[in-house]
Structure formats: structure tokens, C-alpha cells
Design an enzyme around this catalytic site. Structure first.
Site, PDB file in Angstrom:
ATOM      1  N   SER A   1       0.845  -1.189   0.000  1.00  0.00           N
ATOM      2  CA  SER A   1       0.000   0.000   0.000  1.00  0.00           C
ATOM      3  C   SER A   1       0.882   1.241   0.000  1.00  0.00           C
ATOM      4  CB  SER A   1      -0.903   0.018   1.239  1.00  0.00           C
ATOM      5  OG  SER A   1      -1.592   1.252   1.354  1.00  0.00           O
TER       6      SER A   1
ATOM      7  N   TYR B   1      -1.869  -0.534  10.377  1.00  0.00           N
ATOM      8  CA  TYR B   1      -1.902  -0.821   8.939  1.00  0.00           C
ATOM      9  C   TYR B   1      -0.612  -0.365   8.264  1.00  0.00           C
ATOM     10  CZ  TYR B   1      -3.858  -1.190   4.220  1.00  0.00           C
ATOM     11  OH  TYR B   1      -4.088  -1.534   2.910  1.00  0.00           O
TER      12      TYR B   1
END
Length: 252
Positions: free
Chosen positions: A136, A149
């Protein structure tokens, strides 16, 4: 003729579902894994040719070991693995209220899971095959309250180059780090609205990404045409991470 047998984790919804459909359209056989039983049932009912589905928690090592035995008996050698399964909502409580249980679960699924899949299934891959980890852009950029995350995705990029060295030369390992990918149509139970005109305009390419954008890059990285590429991260975000966003920057 089949292009090969690949394994996709988190295959039943969101980006994983988009990639599963893409690879099936391009004549791959896909073994799709997901922890979401409802989404797996819906996908199974579609009866897509070339697709096999398994209910699995990628963070459970015993389950991954059982999967490896199943693959060896029934699916044969793999030509590719896409580690996509993740707890994908980046935000959590503020740092001072962040529970250790949430932190550990995000790292278990988003980072330990790919390691376990590689540990137990890389031995079933054909020489010249490839593994792709789905990272990501949040490994490089953050909003408030996204520590778990971001940390997991940052760790996944480091895990990628470590695996590339450990598994080479027979297996290549790379990361694709998407930016904003519109998956609203791939998980309809969510109440999120699709991107609006302003969301598209802010991207230098003029639009938000689609699952097929990520899948097409993954297909290239799995192919022999990418045979000299390993240990790398590919950011696919429509140019957003290169755009200066300071107030007044456009006039400078």
C-alpha cells in the site's frame, strides 16, 4: 490453454475479487482463499470455470500447513502466488486508545500471513515462478490513527526483498503498492459511495484506480517477461504520491 495455476489470498471480495475475475478471464486457474464464508459462498455460486475456493485464515499456521498438503494433492505445482489478504480498513482508535489486540491482529493477517503462505507453499512453486505481495502507498504516507496498517504494509515491503534473496533464483518476489483503488462494486455490502468527479480529478492520470489496473501489473510481474525483476516495490497510484499538495504549491 491454461496460463498457469495461481493462488490468491483474500480472493472473495474487494481488490482480491477483482484480481480473481481478471486472472480467470485471462485463462489462469485460480485457487482463491478467504476468511469470509459469506463472500466465498457468493463467489462459489457464480460457478466460474477454473476457480477453486478454500476457507482459510492466513494467520493460522496449522491451517496454512493443511492448505499446502491440499495443494500438493489436488492442485499441483503453482506458477504464482498473490498475497492480497489483509485487514484493509487502515484507521483505528487514536494511538493512546489503540488496543494491543487490534495491533497484533492487523500484523498477524497483513504481515505474518504472507510469510506463512510463502513458508509453506513456496516449495510447491515451479522454477521461474513468482510471488506478489500487495502492499500500500500507506507504507510511505499516513493519515492519523493508522499505525497498525502502515506498520504492517511497511514490513511487507521489507519482507519482500528478504524473500527475494532467500527464494531466488527459482522464485521472484515483488510488491505492488496500490493507492486509491475503487472497489465499491466488488463489496456491495458496504455503504461507501463510489468516487466522485473531484476524487478523479485530483489524480494526475485523471481517475481513481480500478482492480484491473493492479491485476494487469500483477499479470506482468508473474510472467517470464519480468524475469529480471525481483525484490522490488511498484507503486500504482495514478501519480498521487508524486503530487505536491502544499497550499499554494501550484503557483510556485
Amino acid at each position: 490453454m491454461s496460463q498457469g495455476k495461481i493462488l490468491i489470498t483474500g480472493a472473495a471480495r474487494g481488490l482480491g475479487l477483482g484480481m480473481t475475475r481478471y486472472f480467470l478471464r485471462h485463462d489462469y486457474q485460480v485457487l482463491g482463499l478467504d476468511i469470509d464464508k459469506y463472500a466465498l459462498t457468493e463467489l462459489d455460486e457464480a460457478q466460474l470455470p477454473g476457480l477453486q475456493l478454500v476457507h482459510l485464515d492466513v494467520a493460522d499456521e496449522q491451517s496454512v500447513q493443511t492448505l499446502a498438503r491440499l495443494v500438493e494433492r489436488q492442485f499441483g505445482r503453482l506458477s504464482g502466488i498473490i498475497n492480497n489478504a489483509a485487514i484493509s480498513l487502515p484507521h483505528h482508535e487514536s494511538l493512546r486508545q489503540l488496543s494491543l489486540a487490534h495491533w497484533q491482529r492487523v500484523l498477524a493477517v497483513n504481515l505474518t500471513g504472507p510469510m506463512l503462505i510463502c513458508k509453506h507453499l513456496s516449495g510447491l512453486m515451479r522454477p521461474g515462478s513468482a510471488i506478489i505481495n500487495i502492499g500500500s502507498t500507506r507504507a510511505h504516507q499516513s493519515e492519523p490513527d493508522s499505525e497498525a496498517y502502515a506498520a504492517a504494509k511497511g514490513g511487507l515491503i521489507a519482507l519482500t526483498h528478504a524473500l527475494a534473496i532467500s527464494l531466488g533464483p527459482d522464485i521472484r518476489v515483488n510488491t505492488i503498492s496500490p493507492g486509491w483503488i475503487d472497489v465499491t462494486g466488488l463489496q456491495p455490502e458496504r455503504s461507501e459511495s463510489p468516487p466522485g468527479p473531484g476524487d478523479h480529478r485530483q489524480h494526475p492520470v485523471g481517475r481513481v484506480g480500478e482492480a484491473e489496473d493492479v491485476a494487469a501489473l500483477a499479470r506482468f510481474l508473474l510472467s517470464s517477461e519480468a524475469g529480471f525483476i525481483t525484490g522490488q516495490e511498484y507503486v500504482i497510484d495514478g501519480g498521487m504520491s508524486k503530487r505536491m499538495i502544499y497550499p499554494g504549491a501550484a503557483a510556485d
